[in-house]
Design an enzyme around this catalytic site. Sequence first.
Site, PDB file in Angstrom:
ATOM      1  N   LYS A  37       0.827  -1.213   0.000  1.00  0.00           N
ATOM      2  CA  LYS A  37       0.000   0.000   0.000  1.00  0.00           C
ATOM      3  C   LYS A  37       0.859   1.260   0.000  1.00  0.00           C
ATOM      4  O   LYS A  37       0.516   2.231  -0.651  1.00  0.00           O
ATOM      5  CB  LYS A  37      -0.958   0.003   1.201  1.00  0.00           C
ATOM      6  CG  LYS A  37      -2.056  -1.030   1.039  1.00  0.00           C
ATOM      7  CD  LYS A  37      -3.071  -0.979   2.147  1.00  0.00           C
ATOM      8  CE  LYS A  37      -4.156  -2.030   1.905  1.00  0.00           C
ATOM      9  NZ  LYS A  37      -4.955  -2.288   3.086  1.00  0.00           N
ATOM     10  N   LYS A  48      -6.201 -10.782  -5.901  1.00  0.00           N
ATOM     11  CA  LYS A  48      -7.171 -11.091  -4.850  1.00  0.00           C
ATOM     12  C   LYS A  48      -8.441 -10.285  -5.097  1.00  0.00           C
ATOM     13  O   LYS A  48      -8.365  -9.129  -5.496  1.00  0.00           O
ATOM     14  CB  LYS A  48      -6.534 -10.677  -3.508  1.00  0.00           C
ATOM     15  CG  LYS A  48      -7.344 -11.000  -2.291  1.00  0.00           C
ATOM     16  CD  LYS A  48      -6.739 -10.363  -1.057  1.00  0.00           C
ATOM     17  CE  LYS A  48      -7.152  -8.915  -0.913  1.00  0.00           C
ATOM     18  NZ  LYS A  48      -6.843  -8.299   0.373  1.00  0.00           N
ATOM     19  N   LYS A  81     -12.553  -4.853  -3.293  1.00  0.00           N
ATOM     20  CA  LYS A  81     -13.360  -3.745  -3.800  1.00  0.00           C
ATOM     21  C   LYS A  81     -12.480  -2.674  -4.446  1.00  0.00           C
ATOM     22  O   LYS A  81     -12.835  -2.103  -5.469  1.00  0.00           O
ATOM     23  CB  LYS A  81     -14.157  -3.142  -2.648  1.00  0.00           C
ATOM     24  CG  LYS A  81     -15.334  -2.359  -3.132  1.00  0.00           C
ATOM     25  CD  LYS A  81     -16.438  -2.362  -2.103  1.00  0.00           C
ATOM     26  CE  LYS A  81     -17.665  -1.684  -2.678  1.00  0.00           C
ATOM     27  NZ  LYS A  81     -18.760  -1.671  -1.750  1.00  0.00           N
TER      28      LYS A  81
HETATM   29  P1  TYM Z   1     -10.676  -6.779   5.195  1.00  0.00           P
HETATM   30  O1  TYM Z   1     -11.781  -5.849   5.523  1.00  0.00           O
HETATM   31  O2  TYM Z   1      -9.804  -6.449   4.024  1.00  0.00           O
HETATM   32  O3  TYM Z   1     -11.262  -8.213   4.935  1.00  0.00           O
HETATM   33  C1  TYM Z   1     -12.110  -8.851   5.879  1.00  0.00           C
HETATM   34  C2  TYM Z   1     -11.820 -10.335   5.906  1.00  0.00           C
HETATM   35  O4  TYM Z   1     -12.054 -10.919   4.627  1.00  0.00           O
HETATM   36  C3  TYM Z   1     -10.904 -11.600   4.172  1.00  0.00           C
HETATM   37  N1  TYM Z   1     -10.820 -11.407   2.716  1.00  0.00           N
HETATM   38  C4  TYM Z   1     -10.624 -12.393   1.842  1.00  0.00           C
HETATM   39  N2  TYM Z   1     -10.484 -13.715   1.997  1.00  0.00           N
HETATM   40  C5  TYM Z   1     -10.304 -14.457   0.897  1.00  0.00           C
HETATM   41  N3  TYM Z   1     -10.258 -13.936  -0.366  1.00  0.00           N
HETATM   42  C6  TYM Z   1     -10.391 -12.603  -0.560  1.00  0.00           C
HETATM   43  N4  TYM Z   1     -10.371 -12.114  -1.797  1.00  0.00           N
HETATM   44  C7  TYM Z   1     -10.594 -11.772   0.565  1.00  0.00           C
HETATM   45  N5  TYM Z   1     -10.778 -10.431   0.729  1.00  0.00           N
HETATM   46  C8  TYM Z   1     -10.914 -10.228   2.053  1.00  0.00           C
HETATM   47  C9  TYM Z   1      -9.736 -10.945   4.904  1.00  0.00           C
HETATM   48  O5  TYM Z   1      -8.632 -11.810   4.995  1.00  0.00           O
HETATM   49  C10 TYM Z   1     -10.353 -10.642   6.243  1.00  0.00           C
HETATM   50  O6  TYM Z   1     -10.315 -11.769   7.087  1.00  0.00           O
HETATM   51  N6  TYM Z   1      -7.136  -5.727   8.578  1.00  0.00           N
HETATM   52  C11 TYM Z   1      -8.380  -6.431   8.347  1.00  0.00           C
HETATM   53  C12 TYM Z   1      -9.491  -6.046   9.302  1.00  0.00           C
HETATM   54  C13 TYM Z   1      -9.169  -6.171  10.759  1.00  0.00           C
HETATM   55  C14 TYM Z   1      -9.068  -7.378  11.490  1.00  0.00           C
HETATM   56  C15 TYM Z   1      -8.835  -6.964  12.839  1.00  0.00           C
HETATM   57  C16 TYM Z   1      -9.165  -8.717  11.159  1.00  0.00           C
HETATM   58  C17 TYM Z   1      -8.972  -5.137  11.610  1.00  0.00           C
HETATM   59  N7  TYM Z   1      -8.779  -5.626  12.886  1.00  0.00           N
HETATM   60  C18 TYM Z   1      -8.655  -7.920  13.849  1.00  0.00           C
HETATM   61  C19 TYM Z   1      -8.992  -9.660  12.176  1.00  0.00           C
HETATM   62  C20 TYM Z   1      -8.746  -9.256  13.497  1.00  0.00           C
HETATM   63  C21 TYM Z   1      -8.866  -6.131   6.947  1.00  0.00           C
HETATM   64  O7  TYM Z   1      -8.560  -5.118   6.371  1.00  0.00           O
HETATM   65  O8  TYM Z   1      -9.770  -7.032   6.478  1.00  0.00           O
END
Ligand code: TYM
Length: 334
Positions: A111, A191, A194
């Site tokens: 990023k 991956k 959005k």
């Molecule tokens: P985020 O919002 O990007 O995604 C939420 C969850 O969905 C999973 N995910 C995917 N899994 C498989 N294939 C994909 N294409 C895909 N896109 C998203 C992500 O791995 C995630 O589990 N940093 C985190 C949010 C967060 C968090 C936390 C997670 C903040 N605090 C504490 C766990 C524990 C994030 O940006 O997820």
Amino acid sequence: MARVFSGIQPSGELHTGNYLGAVKNWVDLQEKHECFFCIVDYHAITQDYDVEQLSSRTFDMAVSLLASGLDPEKCVLFVQSHVLEHTELAWVFMSVTPLGELERMTQFKDKSQRQESVLAGLLNYPVLQAADVLLYKAGVVPVGEDQVQHVELMREIARKWNSRYGRGFFPEPDALVGPARRILGLDGQAKMSKSLGNTIGILDEEDGIWQLLRPAVTDPARVRKTDPGDPEVCNLYSLHRQFSPPATVEEVARKCRSAGWGCLECKRVLADNIAAEFAPIRARAAELKSQPERVRDILEAGAERARVVARATMREVRERMGFLQTAAETTSTT
Ligand code: TYM
């Protein structure tokens, strides 16, 4: 099993990637475990975002999560900024987190490369993530593959804090990664995300899903309909595995290898199966959107339950770290 915590960014509606990679597992986990699920709006401000849309995207994410099956009777669902202790614990953790560990995080490197001026929030993002989980002393973090490195760092932060201030106080959480660990986007390359515009939304209409799937990338060997393909290299086959019944998955593989089906026929079946899984979710989402007060009440009740745990943890953290207690704290402990 230990307490479960996971979070998701307030990106509006869920898409097939975060639905399959994370949320579907959350829905299963809430049946048997104590679960906290959080819409992480403080994480969302670490990159350029639309101020006008932050609250509606947070609300819409809550609708998507509830419509997908999170049940406020079975889990705690809340918004991160409604529980102030998340940022407080993040600050505490910043004083035990080595800078070098943050700089080597893959997501930070990806990023930050795309930005002219890199914000400190982006670098410290995984510290807040550690605080999210450890505030609830959760031991299990159901996530997709891209978050595993952040969970590993969380373990290290817990270890470092524990060794200085309180052995065994914070657990070292484990990532729980399901079979849909990395869903690719419709380009078949990156991956699904959005920000890359390669998603299928869980609230997309049947026709919309078909329009998205029609041009989606398949096995490049299949130039003409009569060319046999290899399902193992086709992204759409991996989606069939997620959405189609086993007999159909088997048929897809056979007809791809023998060129019995063209890619369009295969996509048509997939579009129907995705639409069938999402139809009840869409209906529940429409119902929830017509009752915004109900959604807000659910989030408030969730935050209330989360605060009880968060406050207790922070109180003990402050005490172990040697902070002077407030007058109120002194009277309630004596
Ligand atoms: P985020 O919002 O990007 O995604 C939420 C969850 O969905 C999973 N995910 C995917 N899994 C498989 N294939 C994909 N294409 C895909 N896109 C998203 C992500 O791995 C995630 O589990 N940093 C985190 C949010 C967060 C968090 C936390 C997670 C903040 N605090 C504490 C766990 C524990 C994030 O940006 O997820």
